[in-house]
Design a protein around this motif. Structure first.
Motif, PDB file in Angstrom:
ATOM      1  N   SER A 141       4.321   3.746  -1.087  1.00 32.33           N
ATOM      2  CA  SER A 141       4.794   4.356  -2.337  1.00 32.33           C
ATOM      3  C   SER A 141       6.314   4.490  -2.323  1.00 32.33           C
ATOM      4  O   SER A 141       6.937   4.624  -1.266  1.00 32.33           O
ATOM      5  CB  SER A 141       4.183   5.749  -2.512  1.00 32.33           C
ATOM      6  OG  SER A 141       2.780   5.699  -2.608  1.00 32.33           O
TER       7      SER A 141
ATOM      8  N   MET B 267       5.708   4.934  -7.954  1.00 32.38           N
ATOM      9  CA  MET B 267       5.000   3.680  -7.697  1.00 32.38           C
ATOM     10  C   MET B 267       4.122   3.843  -6.464  1.00 32.38           C
ATOM     11  O   MET B 267       4.640   4.063  -5.365  1.00 32.38           O
ATOM     12  CB  MET B 267       6.005   2.541  -7.486  1.00 32.38           C
ATOM     13  CG  MET B 267       6.995   2.388  -8.628  1.00 32.38           C
ATOM     14  SD  MET B 267       8.072   0.953  -8.465  1.00 32.38           S
ATOM     15  CE  MET B 267       8.995   1.415  -7.010  1.00 32.38           C
ATOM     16  N   ASN B 268       2.831   3.754  -6.643  1.00 30.39           N
ATOM     17  CA  ASN B 268       1.865   3.865  -5.560  1.00 30.39           C
ATOM     18  C   ASN B 268       1.127   2.545  -5.377  1.00 30.39           C
ATOM     19  O   ASN B 268       1.161   1.678  -6.248  1.00 30.39           O
ATOM     20  CB  ASN B 268       0.864   4.975  -5.871  1.00 30.39           C
ATOM     21  CG  ASN B 268       1.506   6.341  -6.005  1.00 30.39           C
ATOM     22  OD1 ASN B 268       2.505   6.643  -5.353  1.00 30.39           O
ATOM     23  ND2 ASN B 268       0.927   7.178  -6.845  1.00 30.39           N
ATOM     24  N   SER B 269       0.466   2.419  -4.250  1.00 32.30           N
ATOM     25  CA  SER B 269      -0.317   1.207  -3.951  1.00 32.30           C
ATOM     26  C   SER B 269       0.504  -0.049  -4.214  1.00 32.30           C
ATOM     27  O   SER B 269       0.032  -1.000  -4.861  1.00 32.30           O
ATOM     28  CB  SER B 269      -1.602   1.191  -4.783  1.00 32.30           C
ATOM     29  OG  SER B 269      -2.382   2.334  -4.534  1.00 32.30           O
ATOM     30  N   LEU B 270       1.700  -0.066  -3.700  1.00 35.25           N
ATOM     31  CA  LEU B 270       2.602  -1.184  -3.973  1.00 35.25           C
ATOM     32  C   LEU B 270       2.090  -2.478  -3.366  1.00 35.25           C
ATOM     33  O   LEU B 270       1.445  -2.490  -2.304  1.00 35.25           O
ATOM     34  CB  LEU B 270       3.998  -0.870  -3.444  1.00 35.25           C
ATOM     35  CG  LEU B 270       4.800   0.078  -4.350  1.00 35.25           C
ATOM     36  CD1 LEU B 270       5.942   0.723  -3.583  1.00 35.25           C
ATOM     37  CD2 LEU B 270       5.327  -0.674  -5.557  1.00 35.25           C
ATOM     38  N   LYS B 271       2.377  -3.568  -4.070  1.00 33.59           N
ATOM     39  CA  LYS B 271       1.951  -4.912  -3.666  1.00 33.59           C
ATOM     40  C   LYS B 271       3.185  -5.791  -3.494  1.00 33.59           C
ATOM     41  O   LYS B 271       4.232  -5.532  -4.123  1.00 33.59           O
ATOM     42  CB  LYS B 271       1.056  -5.512  -4.752  1.00 33.59           C
ATOM     43  CG  LYS B 271      -0.166  -4.676  -5.093  1.00 33.59           C
ATOM     44  CD  LYS B 271      -0.952  -5.300  -6.239  1.00 33.59           C
ATOM     45  CE  LYS B 271      -2.170  -4.463  -6.596  1.00 33.59           C
ATOM     46  NZ  LYS B 271      -2.945  -5.066  -7.707  1.00 33.59           N
TER      47      LYS B 271
ATOM     48  N   GLY C 194       0.796  -1.218   0.000  1.00 32.06           N
ATOM     49  CA  GLY C 194       0.000   0.000   0.000  1.00 32.06           C
ATOM     50  C   GLY C 194       0.828   1.268   0.000  1.00 32.06           C
ATOM     51  O   GLY C 194       0.292   2.366  -0.218  1.00 32.06           O
TER      52      GLY C 194
ATOM     53  N   GLY D  90      -2.458   2.529 -13.598  1.00 36.73           N
ATOM     54  CA  GLY D  90      -3.221   3.164 -12.536  1.00 36.73           C
ATOM     55  C   GLY D  90      -2.497   3.249 -11.212  1.00 36.73           C
ATOM     56  O   GLY D  90      -2.949   3.952 -10.300  1.00 36.73           O
ATOM     57  N   ARG D  91      -1.375   2.535 -11.085  1.00 28.88           N
ATOM     58  CA  ARG D  91      -0.586   2.575  -9.845  1.00 28.88           C
ATOM     59  C   ARG D  91       0.789   3.214 -10.070  1.00 28.88           C
ATOM     60  O   ARG D  91       1.300   3.899  -9.190  1.00 28.88           O
ATOM     61  CB  ARG D  91      -0.389   1.162  -9.300  1.00 28.88           C
ATOM     62  CG  ARG D  91      -1.673   0.438  -8.954  1.00 28.88           C
ATOM     63  CD  ARG D  91      -1.383  -0.865  -8.204  1.00 28.88           C
ATOM     64  NE  ARG D  91      -0.618  -1.822  -8.987  1.00 28.88           N
ATOM     65  CZ  ARG D  91       0.559  -2.339  -8.605  1.00 28.88           C
ATOM     66  NH1 ARG D  91       1.103  -1.983  -7.455  1.00 28.88           N
ATOM     67  NH2 ARG D  91       1.192  -3.218  -9.380  1.00 28.88           N
ATOM     68  N   PHE D  92       1.379   2.969 -11.222  1.00 28.91           N
ATOM     69  CA  PHE D  92       2.719   3.489 -11.532  1.00 28.91           C
ATOM     70  C   PHE D  92       2.618   4.601 -12.568  1.00 28.91           C
ATOM     71  O   PHE D  92       1.765   4.549 -13.470  1.00 28.91           O
ATOM     72  CB  PHE D  92       3.610   2.384 -12.101  1.00 28.91           C
ATOM     73  CG  PHE D  92       4.020   1.310 -11.133  1.00 28.91           C
ATOM     74  CD1 PHE D  92       3.446   1.191  -9.878  1.00 28.91           C
ATOM     75  CD2 PHE D  92       5.010   0.398 -11.482  1.00 28.91           C
ATOM     76  CE1 PHE D  92       3.829   0.197  -8.990  1.00 28.91           C
ATOM     77  CE2 PHE D  92       5.410  -0.605 -10.613  1.00 28.91           C
ATOM     78  CZ  PHE D  92       4.808  -0.699  -9.378  1.00 28.91           C
TER      79      PHE D  92
ATOM     80  N   VAL E  85       0.423  -2.770 -13.685  1.00 28.13           N
ATOM     81  CA  VAL E  85       0.834  -1.557 -12.968  1.00 28.13           C
ATOM     82  C   VAL E  85       0.043  -0.331 -13.396  1.00 28.13           C
ATOM     83  O   VAL E  85       0.207   0.743 -12.807  1.00 28.13           O
ATOM     84  CB  VAL E  85       2.346  -1.286 -13.127  1.00 28.13           C
ATOM     85  CG1 VAL E  85       3.162  -2.525 -12.748  1.00 28.13           C
ATOM     86  CG2 VAL E  85       2.707  -0.790 -14.510  1.00 28.13           C
TER      87      VAL E  85
ATOM     88  N   ASP F 207       5.164  -6.724  -6.490  1.00 31.29           N
ATOM     89  CA  ASP F 207       6.006  -5.717  -7.152  1.00 31.29           C
ATOM     90  C   ASP F 207       7.471  -5.841  -6.714  1.00 31.29           C
ATOM     91  O   ASP F 207       8.334  -5.140  -7.251  1.00 31.29           O
ATOM     92  CB  ASP F 207       5.514  -4.305  -6.836  1.00 31.29           C
ATOM     93  CG  ASP F 207       4.137  -4.015  -7.416  1.00 31.29           C
ATOM     94  OD1 ASP F 207       3.323  -3.393  -6.703  1.00 31.29           O
ATOM     95  OD2 ASP F 207       3.883  -4.417  -8.573  1.00 31.29           O
TER      96      ASP F 207
END
Length: 122
Positions: free
Chosen positions: A17, A83-87, A15, A66-68, A64, A90
């Motif tokens: 960044s 990079m946002n909302s990392l999982k 979650g 919408g997140r990156f 990725v 990733d």
């Protein structure tokens, strides 16, 4: 001598960044398309994102989107990957690359950096 130097990697919880940077030297940066790739342990290196020489065209791996966000500042010879909302999936070594013909693509890059580690914990 062409050099691509990545920075900004690290460890973050799911979650979170990170922003990766890649500073280029020894090439005409504003003429080149730039890309980000990643390689997880035991896996092949894979395309993540690319950007055109002027920044008007971008391309992303589906997982990725919408997140990156890839961006560049030609005056600084630098390309970024926000990079946002990392999982956890990733987690990988992230590499930047330059393609001197300026084509935004998922392969056939000419120069590569050494990579920076990104670790995402659950």
């Amino acid at each position: 001598q062409v050099q691509l130097v990545e920075s900004g990697g690290g460890s973050v919880q799911a979650g979170g960044s990170l922003r990766l940077s890649c500073e280029a030297s020894g090439l005409t940066f504003s003429d080149d398309a730039m890309g980000w790739f990643r390689q997880a342990p035991g896996m092949d290196r894979e395309f993540v994102a690319a950007i055109s020489r002027g920044g008007w065209k971008t391309s992303y791996k589906d997982s990725v989107k919408g997140r990156f966000t890839i961006s560049r500042i030609n005056a600084k010879n630098t390309v970024y990957l926000q990079m946002n909302s990392l999982k956890p999936e990733d987690t990988a070594v992230y590499y930047c690359a330059a393609r001197v013909d300026g084509v935004v693509a998922e392969a056939e890059y000419d120069y590569w950096g050494q990579g920076t580690q990104v670790t995402v914990s659950s």
